[in-house]
Design a protein around this motif. Structure first.
Motif, PDB file in Angstrom:
ATOM      1  N   ARG A   1       0.833  -1.207   0.000  1.00 47.03           N
ATOM      2  CA  ARG A   1       0.000   0.000   0.000  1.00 47.03           C
ATOM      3  C   ARG A   1       0.863   1.251   0.000  1.00 47.03           C
ATOM      4  NH1 ARG A   1      -3.163  -3.307   3.443  1.00 47.03           N
ATOM      5  NH2 ARG A   1      -2.179  -2.447   5.291  1.00 47.03           N
ATOM      6  N   ASP A   2       1.970   1.214   0.733  1.00 47.60           N
ATOM      7  CA  ASP A   2       2.841   2.381   0.852  1.00 47.60           C
ATOM      8  C   ASP A   2       3.547   2.732  -0.448  1.00 47.60           C
ATOM      9  OD1 ASP A   2       2.132   2.650   3.496  1.00 47.60           O
ATOM     10  OD2 ASP A   2       3.948   1.693   4.266  1.00 47.60           O
ATOM     11  N   VAL A   3       3.808   1.756  -1.302  1.00 51.91           N
ATOM     12  CA  VAL A   3       4.555   2.035  -2.525  1.00 51.91           C
ATOM     13  C   VAL A   3       3.677   2.224  -3.744  1.00 51.91           C
ATOM     14  CG1 VAL A   3       6.622   0.865  -1.703  1.00 51.91           C
ATOM     15  CG2 VAL A   3       4.973  -0.396  -3.065  1.00 51.91           C
ATOM     16  N   GLN A   4       2.366   2.055  -3.618  1.00 54.68           N
ATOM     17  CA  GLN A   4       1.485   2.286  -4.763  1.00 54.68           C
ATOM     18  C   GLN A   4       1.462   3.772  -5.078  1.00 54.68           C
ATOM     19  OE1 GLN A   4      -2.290   0.612  -3.719  1.00 54.68           O
ATOM     20  NE2 GLN A   4      -1.798  -1.346  -4.636  1.00 54.68           N
ATOM     21  N   PRO A   5       1.583   4.128  -6.364  1.00 52.71           N
ATOM     22  CA  PRO A   5       1.545   5.550  -6.715  1.00 52.71           C
ATOM     23  C   PRO A   5       0.152   6.124  -6.456  1.00 52.71           C
ATOM     24  CG  PRO A   5       1.512   4.195  -8.693  1.00 52.71           C
ATOM     25  CD  PRO A   5       1.715   3.264  -7.524  1.00 52.71           C
ATOM     26  N   PRO A   6       0.083   7.391  -6.096  1.00 53.97           N
ATOM     27  CA  PRO A   6      -1.223   8.001  -5.872  1.00 53.97           C
ATOM     28  C   PRO A   6      -2.019   8.058  -7.181  1.00 53.97           C
ATOM     29  CG  PRO A   6       0.498   9.660  -5.821  1.00 53.97           C
ATOM     30  CD  PRO A   6       1.183   8.322  -5.926  1.00 53.97           C
TER      31      PRO A   6
END
Length: 91
Positions: free
Chosen positions: A70-75
Motif C-alpha cells: 500500500r505504501d509504494v502504490q503511486p497516488p
C-alpha cells in the motif's frame, strides 16, 4: 548474497527494528523470513504454515508486506480519483 534497496516509511521501519530487537535477530533476517512466509517458501527443515491455521508470526509478516504494498502504490491521478468517487457515490 545480493543486496537490494527498498523504501519504507520511518514509523514502519521503527516497528520492524523493534520486532527484530525483540527476536534478537537482524533487520535483514526478519525481512527475509517475512518474505519466505509470504511466498510459502520456508527455509530448509521448517514447515510452511498451513493455509487454514496461520501462525501469529505469519500473520504479522503478511500484514507487514501488505502495508508495504500500500505504501509504494503511486497516488491516483486526479481524474482517476474523481472517477472512483463518482462510481462509489461519494461525489
Amino acid at each position: 548474497m545480493a543486496r537490494i534497496l527498498i523504501s519504507i516509511p520511518d514509523d514502519f521501519l521503527a516497528e520492524v527494528d523493534a520486532c527484530a530487537e525483540r527476536e534478537r535477530r537482524s533487520r535483514s533476517e526478519l525481512i527475509r523470513e517475512a518474505l519466505r512466509r509470504y511466498m510459502g517458501n520456508p527455509p530448509e527443515g521448517k514447515r510452511a504454515p498451513s493455509a487454514h491455521v496461520a501462525e501469529p508470526e505469519a500473520l504479522e509478516a503478511l500484514q507487514a508486506i501488505q502495508q508495504m504494498r500500500r505504501d509504494v502504490q503511486p497516488p491516483a491521478a486526479p481524474a482517476e480519483e474523481w472517477l472512483r468517487k463518482f462510481r462509489s457515490g461519494d461525489e
